[in-house]
Design an enzyme around this catalytic site. Sequence first.
Site, PDB file in Angstrom:
ATOM      1  N   ASP A 200       0.824  -1.200   0.000  1.00  0.00           N
ATOM      2  CA  ASP A 200       0.000   0.000   0.000  1.00  0.00           C
ATOM      3  C   ASP A 200       0.869   1.266   0.000  1.00  0.00           C
ATOM      4  OD1 ASP A 200      -2.801   1.017   0.425  1.00  0.00           O
ATOM      5  OD2 ASP A 200      -1.889   1.879   2.214  1.00  0.00           O
ATOM      6  N   GLU A 263       2.080  -0.214  -4.813  1.00  0.00           N
ATOM      7  CA  GLU A 263       1.124   0.823  -5.220  1.00  0.00           C
ATOM      8  C   GLU A 263       1.894   2.131  -5.337  1.00  0.00           C
ATOM      9  OE1 GLU A 263      -2.958   3.186  -3.996  1.00  0.00           O
ATOM     10  OE2 GLU A 263      -1.575   2.560  -2.440  1.00  0.00           O
TER      11      GLU A 263
END
Length: 536
Positions: A200, A263
Amino acid sequence: MSNWWKHGIVYQVYPRSFQDADGDGVGDLAGITDRLPYLADLGVDAVWISPIYPSPMADFGYDVADYTGVHELFGTMDDADHLIESAHDLGLKVILDYVVNHSSHQHPWFKESRSSRDSPKRDWYFWKDPGADGGPPTNWVSRFGGGSAWEFDEQTGQYYLHTYLAEQPDLNWGNADLRRAMLDVLRFWMDRGVDGFRVDVAYRAMVAPQWRDNPPNPDWKEGMDPYRKLQETYTKNLPDAHVVGRMLRDVVDEYDDRVLIGEVTLPVDRLMAFYGKNADEYHLPFNFNLIHSDWTAESVRAHVDAYEHHVPTTGWPNYVLGNHDQHRFASRVGPAQARVGHMLLLTLRGTPTIYYGDELGMPDGRIPPEMVQDPWELKTPGLGLGRDPARTPMQWSTATHAGFCPPDAEPWLPVGPGADVINVEVQQQETSSMLSLTKRLIALRRENPALHAGSYRSFDTPEGVFAYARQSPEDATDRFLITLNFTAETQTWTLPDGLYGTVEASARYGRRDDTVQGILALRPNDGLLIRIEHSP
Ligand code: GLC
């Protein structure tokens, strides 16, 4: 099979929304396990599951209170083990989300850190004295809502940093103990059989930040996301993110055949650095540029060409059309172009990621104001930033709640529009449905090395058309031409001289098997996947 992630397809499941097995209106691990045969039949290779960990759910699981546990809403550790085992039995890999930049404020680490300035875990987070004016130490703003990214803690008289919500304090990767604990999390899950991680906001992790004010953004205007008022000079895409990327990769490389996906929301040139100077960071830094590109043949071709040009020879490309943070692809480009988009996604060079329900053309859900769940929408209502519309229940059938949960349960978000036809049950029976198209494209991609491993070359075409060829590295006769019409009018294109081919799939009509040569009339919103039988 080594490098499975190069040839495979990743399918993203948002666990709250995929399948509710226990009838509380929220999806769960047992539900995902029940639906694994669907994914195996669809032909994808890996399922990436957004966070499943204990969490107060301030950001729906992206606020982790225990990195090595399972939220009771989703089930138990046994359910996780069972999911992993069942997936492997079906030949599917399992990828988990790894929230690298912040934990929940309810994580025992943070509770301990905040308990006193002398806490051994004080330094696991970023604590700072007030700035010269007694206010926050820097002008940094929170990604959600644009308020200060610093929260004052009365008890210890210092501020802590939270790039997202105050409930999501940032982790200090400069602290060796924190690092060890976080890296052990990767080992914990890999020991349980997990095949990789999606990291993330991988480009935000910080080791030794400079505490300096971010400059204002001259392009910001009223009505834009308030968080964009500042440029992020000192808060993202710092060299630190690469230091952390390499640490994660080292641990992932302790195990065979795992994948590390990052990400990274950056333009193509800066994205490339996340493969690592020595190919020692992310196997796949997510490429979101198709999401941010205008949906025209010219702009998409320009993007793909530039991306292809930049991807290092030691790196491997990848493409994403949608995820849990974006409006649904079918709503962004319309249902007809959603089919063209998936022909593109599944025939480009590089690993495709499919967001759950996009294989059906699920559109944005309609969320009445009183049902809004997303903290971002709640903080900045009406700017179109809310992410609930892309998180509505997976549409399985014509049953109540589209088969997502039992009839007497209330789904956590309302089922999206058109679920009576946009669902798995109906689309499985129609050979021309978007689901049948997606399945066929996936099958062709698997069967033909040209499509999963071949080279890419684009052609100059009339406006509105994007055409490219894929050719197998090993077999010169294994090659395809893909021609995509991005417009709602018929477009004609004269195929390269002497080229003769068979249509294997049409984006608009599904399966087709006519032959083409000479002048090609591409119907409105159609795309053709053509097997080249002969070319000079
Ligand atoms: C990532 C996630 C998003 C989340 C944010 C904070 O961008 O995809 O859903 O809100 O990070 O963790």
